[in-house]
Write a protein that holds these residues in place. Sequence first.
Motif, PDB file in Angstrom:
ATOM      1  N   ALA A  51       0.854  -1.195   0.000  1.00 44.88           N
ATOM      2  CA  ALA A  51       0.000   0.000   0.000  1.00 44.88           C
ATOM      3  C   ALA A  51       0.885   1.237   0.000  1.00 44.88           C
ATOM      4  N   ALA A  52       0.640   2.131  -0.932  1.00 44.53           N
ATOM      5  CA  ALA A  52       1.374   3.396  -0.939  1.00 44.53           C
ATOM      6  C   ALA A  52       1.061   4.164   0.344  1.00 44.53           C
ATOM      7  N   PRO A  53       2.053   4.843   0.909  1.00 49.24           N
ATOM      8  CA  PRO A  53       1.798   5.612   2.128  1.00 49.24           C
ATOM      9  C   PRO A  53       0.651   6.606   1.926  1.00 49.24           C
ATOM     10  N   ALA A  54      -0.314   6.543   2.840  1.00 49.34           N
ATOM     11  CA  ALA A  54      -1.503   7.399   2.746  1.00 49.34           C
ATOM     12  C   ALA A  54      -1.325   8.698   3.519  1.00 49.34           C
ATOM     13  N   GLY A  55      -0.149   8.950   4.003  1.00 49.10           N
ATOM     14  CA  GLY A  55       0.141  10.146   4.783  1.00 49.10           C
ATOM     15  C   GLY A  55       1.372   9.899   5.633  1.00 49.10           C
ATOM     16  N   ASP A  56       1.774  10.933   6.384  1.00 50.85           N
ATOM     17  CA  ASP A  56       2.993  10.829   7.180  1.00 50.85           C
ATOM     18  C   ASP A  56       2.916   9.720   8.234  1.00 50.85           C
ATOM     19  N   GLU A  57       1.804   9.608   8.938  1.00 50.09           N
ATOM     20  CA  GLU A  57       1.691   8.591   9.991  1.00 50.09           C
ATOM     21  C   GLU A  57       1.721   7.181   9.398  1.00 50.09           C
ATOM     22  N   HIS A  58       1.039   6.976   8.295  1.00 49.40           N
ATOM     23  CA  HIS A  58       1.068   5.675   7.638  1.00 49.40           C
ATOM     24  C   HIS A  58       2.490   5.356   7.177  1.00 49.40           C
ATOM     25  N   GLY A  59       3.177   6.323   6.609  1.00 48.57           N
ATOM     26  CA  GLY A  59       4.569   6.130   6.195  1.00 48.57           C
ATOM     27  C   GLY A  59       5.462   5.748   7.369  1.00 48.57           C
ATOM     28  N   ARG A  60       5.251   6.391   8.515  1.00 50.36           N
ATOM     29  CA  ARG A  60       6.036   6.034   9.705  1.00 50.36           C
ATOM     30  C   ARG A  60       5.745   4.600  10.143  1.00 50.36           C
ATOM     31  N   MET A  61       4.503   4.161  10.028  1.00 49.76           N
ATOM     32  CA  MET A  61       4.163   2.785  10.388  1.00 49.76           C
ATOM     33  C   MET A  61       4.861   1.788   9.449  1.00 49.76           C
ATOM     34  N   ILE A  62       4.953   2.134   8.170  1.00 54.05           N
ATOM     35  CA  ILE A  62       5.626   1.272   7.196  1.00 54.05           C
ATOM     36  C   ILE A  62       7.120   1.231   7.469  1.00 54.05           C
ATOM     37  N   TRP A  63       7.763   2.405   7.491  1.00 57.42           N
ATOM     38  CA  TRP A  63       9.220   2.466   7.576  1.00 57.42           C
ATOM     39  C   TRP A  63       9.738   2.224   8.990  1.00 57.42           C
ATOM     40  N   GLY A  64       8.884   2.361   9.985  1.00 55.71           N
ATOM     41  CA  GLY A  64       9.291   2.154  11.369  1.00 55.71           C
ATOM     42  C   GLY A  64       8.958   0.762  11.859  1.00 55.71           C
ATOM     43  N   PRO A  65       7.811   0.605  12.532  1.00 60.61           N
ATOM     44  CA  PRO A  65       7.522  -0.686  13.164  1.00 60.61           C
ATOM     45  C   PRO A  65       7.345  -1.856  12.196  1.00 60.61           C
ATOM     46  N   ALA A  66       6.738  -1.648  11.032  1.00 58.92           N
ATOM     47  CA  ALA A  66       6.568  -2.780  10.101  1.00 58.92           C
ATOM     48  C   ALA A  66       7.933  -3.241   9.595  1.00 58.92           C
ATOM     49  N   GLN A  67       8.782  -2.319   9.197  1.00 56.32           N
ATOM     50  CA  GLN A  67      10.110  -2.666   8.705  1.00 56.32           C
ATOM     51  C   GLN A  67      10.941  -3.320   9.804  1.00 56.32           C
ATOM     52  N   ALA A  68      10.886  -2.798  11.016  1.00 57.23           N
ATOM     53  CA  ALA A  68      11.625  -3.400  12.129  1.00 57.23           C
ATOM     54  C   ALA A  68      11.095  -4.807  12.412  1.00 57.23           C
ATOM     55  N   GLY A  69       9.781  -4.985  12.323  1.00 50.83           N
ATOM     56  CA  GLY A  69       9.200  -6.301  12.534  1.00 50.83           C
ATOM     57  C   GLY A  69       9.650  -7.293  11.488  1.00 50.83           C
ATOM     58  N   VAL A  70       9.699  -6.869  10.232  1.00 51.28           N
ATOM     59  CA  VAL A  70      10.174  -7.748   9.161  1.00 51.28           C
ATOM     60  C   VAL A  70      11.621  -8.148   9.428  1.00 51.28           C
ATOM     61  N   ALA A  71      12.474  -7.183   9.734  1.00 48.35           N
ATOM     62  CA  ALA A  71      13.889  -7.494  10.007  1.00 48.35           C
ATOM     63  C   ALA A  71      14.007  -8.463  11.177  1.00 48.35           C
ATOM     64  N   GLY A  72      13.255  -8.217  12.240  1.00 45.78           N
ATOM     65  CA  GLY A  72      13.292  -9.108  13.394  1.00 45.78           C
ATOM     66  C   GLY A  72      12.793 -10.504  13.061  1.00 45.78           C
ATOM     67  N   GLY A  73      11.737 -10.589  12.248  1.00 46.22           N
ATOM     68  CA  GLY A  73      11.200 -11.891  11.852  1.00 46.22           C
ATOM     69  C   GLY A  73      12.170 -12.693  11.007  1.00 46.22           C
ATOM     70  N   VAL A  74      12.903 -12.019  10.127  1.00 41.11           N
ATOM     71  CA  VAL A  74      13.931 -12.701   9.329  1.00 41.11           C
ATOM     72  C   VAL A  74      15.021 -13.225  10.255  1.00 41.11           C
ATOM     73  N   ALA A  75      15.484 -12.371  11.161  1.00 42.87           N
ATOM     74  CA  ALA A  75      16.533 -12.786  12.100  1.00 42.87           C
ATOM     75  C   ALA A  75      16.049 -13.951  12.970  1.00 42.87           C
ATOM     76  N   ASP A  76      14.790 -13.923  13.394  1.00 43.83           N
ATOM     77  CA  ASP A  76      14.233 -15.025  14.186  1.00 43.83           C
ATOM     78  C   ASP A  76      14.258 -16.328  13.390  1.00 43.83           C
TER      79      ASP A  76
END
Length: 178
Positions: A71-96
Amino acid sequence: MGEPAYAVGESFIGSGANAAHVNTVLGRRGGPVGTAWATALATPSPGHVPFMAVLQPGLPVDPPTLFVTKAAPAGDEHGRMIWGPAQAGVAGGVADAVAEDLLAGIDLDDAVLIVAVWVNPAADDADEVYRNNRAATRTALANGARGLPSAEDVLAVRGAVHNPFYTPPDAGPDRPTA
């Protein structure tokens, strides 16, 4: 039949706006996944800019993981959710998945990973987005490495098709299968 050219995984974790829906494709750097990985990184489109997932700034997860938003970022807060917690979660899940040896038998030194991630524009809990994406990424990788779901599993539920956004009126145990 030999080793497959790539492993495809899927997982949906959580509910509501903070749920995570992740698709993974893991394969060799010199194969079709490596070509897709490099092509996607080099050819962003408006609203969809693939980037490497990192555990910390300057420390990309291994195998190299390309985060692709569904989903394209729908605004600043959505972009922060993508680049922040979602991206960190993906990295952590790969490492797990790597730490738990869920990708046993895959040459991780020769592998690249593409992760397509849905972050709902209405997501409002960064910690839940992080936890759900971490769990969904780990689960998708484990499913892909094990070749799940099986054709038998798919056929067993074909009469009860549904997802969190839609349930067809004919989905249920009494649906004709002929």
